[in-house]
Write a protein that holds these residues in place. Structure first.
Motif, PDB file in Angstrom:
ATOM      1  N   LEU A 139       0.833  -1.188   0.000  1.00  0.00           N
ATOM      2  CA  LEU A 139       0.000   0.000   0.000  1.00  0.00           C
ATOM      3  C   LEU A 139       0.870   1.241   0.000  1.00  0.00           C
ATOM      4  CD1 LEU A 139      -2.754  -0.940   2.588  1.00  0.00           C
ATOM      5  CD2 LEU A 139      -2.926  -0.938   0.117  1.00  0.00           C
TER       6      LEU A 139
ATOM      7  N   SER B 134      -1.872  -4.101  -8.976  1.00  0.00           N
ATOM      8  CA  SER B 134      -2.895  -3.256  -8.376  1.00  0.00           C
ATOM      9  C   SER B 134      -4.128  -3.100  -9.252  1.00  0.00           C
ATOM     10  CB  SER B 134      -2.312  -1.874  -8.058  1.00  0.00           C
ATOM     11  OG  SER B 134      -1.216  -1.998  -7.164  1.00  0.00           O
TER      12      SER B 134
ATOM     13  N   ALA C 272      -5.438  -5.013  -0.235  1.00  0.00           N
ATOM     14  CA  ALA C 272      -6.185  -4.886  -1.488  1.00  0.00           C
ATOM     15  C   ALA C 272      -5.992  -6.149  -2.310  1.00  0.00           C
ATOM     16  CB  ALA C 272      -5.694  -3.673  -2.279  1.00  0.00           C
TER      17      ALA C 272
ATOM     18  N   THR D 270      -6.586 -12.154  -2.274  1.00  0.00           N
ATOM     19  CA  THR D 270      -7.724 -11.281  -1.985  1.00  0.00           C
ATOM     20  C   THR D 270      -8.130 -11.252  -0.520  1.00  0.00           C
ATOM     21  OG1 THR D 270      -9.421 -12.992  -2.266  1.00  0.00           O
ATOM     22  CG2 THR D 270      -8.628 -11.885  -4.276  1.00  0.00           C
TER      23      THR D 270
END
Length: 325
Positions: free
Chosen positions: A4, A66, A98, A118
């Motif tokens: 992130l 991403s 994410a 996930t």
């Protein structure tokens, strides 16, 4: 090895600890020259190239972590999106938070396989047949982080490295129940901030063995495949590879590898005796490289810019293969 953005500073510092051992080129070992960036990607669109598989025409299939996409990039930099993995509601993915698409492997018939992390039941291995939508063929633990991926075409099995659980999973190519094929302290993440706890990362099937990098440990490991298909003892083949990600082997030089060192924006040549030297740097255009592929005299290096936040790209360079073996 995506992160992130808000954790980039902490993660980069944690991963970059340690110094790389280096040495001048030994007589007969491969050298790398003529680096050039052939494609630039859009960071705002999540085009962070994480892993790579090569097509027969020399183009590269990249996972855009991403963006949850797989793209084909020609040697001239022309980019085409092949597939997009389905969105996941409320992802709870370890490391990133994410949903991200990670490792990729290509079969001889053109079928692509990717790891999708996930934090939900969608975590696992997905198949992308030519002209078809992605389809999940194996579920892996949602609390894991399936990263590197490789296909053993002869045995018809896939191997996936789980960076959080410290496991190499084995799955039939046709799909089905995964098996925890290899486990051990050598594959586990080490003490680091939560976003930087990445153990087994890159994975390649090479010369009847599964090779795995451990990012936190800075090691390159070899796991022989026994005649009955079970895992042999884990061997540490190289150390001191700070923030190693994925890697590729140089043709005609047996167990000589080129490895992406994501934290320092470098690529290192790893010799068979375990020593290594840096052959590409950020001055050549690298921006947190994530993986390496080698075919003939060409080396491909995707950079995801996870920490630099500047210029995710695909770099090509020339490998001079001075025969020694």
């Amino acid at each position: 090895m995506p992160r992130l953005p808000r954790l980039a500073g902490v993660t980069a510092a944690a991963l970059a600890l340690g110094l790389l051992a280096s040495a001048p080129a030994a007589g007969g070992e491969p050298t790398v020259s003529d680096p050039r960036v052939v494609a630039h990607f859009d960071l705002a669109q999540g085009q962070t190239p994480e892993n790579i598989a090569l097509e027969p025409d020399g183009s590269a299939d990249l996972t855009f972590a991403s963006a949850r996409q797989v793209a084909n990039v020609t040697r001239n930099g022309r980019t085409r999106i092949i597939a997009t993995l389905p969105a996941v509601a409320n992802p709870r993915t370890p490391v990133t938070g994410a949903a991200v698409v990670l490792g990729i492997a290509r079969a001889e018939d053109g079928t692509l396989y990717v790891n999708y992390a996930t934090g939900t039941s969608a975590t696992g291995i997905w198949r992308i047949a030519p002209g078809s939508a992605p389809r999940q063929i194996a579920q892996l633990p949602p609390n894991g982080f399936p990263n590197g991926l490789a296909l053993d075409e002869r045995r018809g099995v896939l191997y996936a490295a789980d960076s959080v659980l410290g496991i190499v999973w084995r799955v039939p190519r046709s799909g089905g129940q995964p098996t925890a094929w290899a486990m051990g302290a050598e594959l586990e993440p080490r003490n680091a901030p939560p976003a930087a706890r990445v153990g087994a990362n890159g994975l390649r099937f090479h010369r009847d063995a599964v090779w795995v990098s451990n990012s936190n440990a800075g090691t390159l490991l070899r796991i022989p495949v026994c005649r009955n298909g079970s895992a042999g003892a884990i061997e540490t083949r190289a150390r001191g590879l700070a923030a190693i990600d994925d890697f590729g082997f140089v043709e005609r030089h047996r167990d000589t590898a080129l490895a992406a060192l994501i934290g320092g924006s470098e690529v290192a040549l790893i010799r068979r005796d375990g020593t290594h030297r840096v052959v590409l740097t950020r001055e050549d255009g690298l921006s947190n490289p994530t993986s390496v592929a080698v075919r003939g005299r060409t080396v491909y290096v995707p950079s995801a810019a996870y920490f630099t936040r500047q210029d995710p790209n695909l770099l090509l360079a020339r490998v001079h293969q001075r025969a020694r073996d």
